[in-house]
Motif scaffolding. Structure first.
Motif, PDB file in Angstrom:
ATOM      1  N   UNK A  36       5.402  45.082   6.908  1.00 27.92           N
ATOM      2  CA  UNK A  36       4.347  46.100   6.954  1.00 27.92           C
ATOM      3  C   UNK A  36       3.291  45.749   8.007  1.00 27.92           C
ATOM      4  N   UNK A  37       3.121  44.434   8.255  1.00 32.02           N
ATOM      5  CA  UNK A  37       2.121  43.985   9.228  1.00 32.02           C
ATOM      6  C   UNK A  37       2.716  43.724  10.605  1.00 32.02           C
ATOM      7  N   UNK A  38       4.020  43.891  10.714  1.00 29.60           N
ATOM      8  CA  UNK A  38       4.678  43.678  12.007  1.00 29.60           C
ATOM      9  C   UNK A  38       4.877  42.220  12.360  1.00 29.60           C
ATOM     10  N   UNK A  39       5.040  41.367  11.345  1.00 29.20           N
ATOM     11  CA  UNK A  39       5.295  39.950  11.618  1.00 29.20           C
ATOM     12  C   UNK A  39       6.364  39.437  10.662  1.00 29.20           C
ATOM     13  N   UNK A  40       6.884  38.285  10.970  1.00 28.03           N
ATOM     14  CA  UNK A  40       7.906  37.683  10.121  1.00 28.03           C
ATOM     15  C   UNK A  40       7.302  36.878   8.987  1.00 28.03           C
ATOM     16  N   UNK A  41       8.157  36.479   8.071  1.00 30.21           N
ATOM     17  CA  UNK A  41       7.731  35.699   6.901  1.00 30.21           C
ATOM     18  C   UNK A  41       7.106  34.375   7.313  1.00 30.21           C
ATOM     19  N   UNK A  42       7.669  33.712   8.326  1.00 33.05           N
ATOM     20  CA  UNK A  42       7.163  32.394   8.742  1.00 33.05           C
ATOM     21  C   UNK A  42       5.722  32.482   9.241  1.00 33.05           C
ATOM     22  N   UNK A  43       5.424  33.492  10.061  1.00 30.63           N
ATOM     23  CA  UNK A  43       4.052  33.657  10.559  1.00 30.63           C
ATOM     24  C   UNK A  43       3.107  34.021   9.429  1.00 30.63           C
ATOM     25  N   UNK A  44       3.538  34.923   8.547  1.00 31.24           N
ATOM     26  CA  UNK A  44       2.678  35.300   7.422  1.00 31.24           C
ATOM     27  C   UNK A  44       2.374  34.083   6.549  1.00 31.24           C
TER      28      UNK A  44
END
Length: 85
Positions: A36-44
């Motif tokens: 939803x935020x346009x990023x992957x799980x690792x960055x989140x």
């Protein structure tokens, strides 16, 4: 990458905590919320753990997603400072 100062690290931890809290309230895991935020799980995960700061675009997307104003973090920050000082 960006080298964070002490103040940046404190801000990153508080932003990450706020993002994690809203994500958990939404019932989404990091992968779903990250999409939803346009990023992957690792960055989140790094953002939630205060190891990285969200981009400005990601911050605005987050605020829209959870229906808070983009300056709400600053208002919370000002209240904490006025209570401390």
């Amino acid at each position: 990458g960006l080298i964070m100062t002490g103040k940046d690290k404190e801000m990153a931890k508080r932003l990450g905590s706020m993002i994690r809290e809203h994500r958990k309230r939404s019932g989404m895991n990091q992968t779903e919320f990250g999409k939803k935020l346009g990023c992957g799980q690792a960055l989140l995960s790094k953002i939630e753990n205060g190891e990285s700061l969200p981009s400005v675009t990601m911050w605005f997307d987050f605020c829209q997603l959870v229906k808070i104003s983009a300056d709400s973090f600053r208002q919370v920050d000002k209240k904490k400072r006025s209570l401390a000082g």
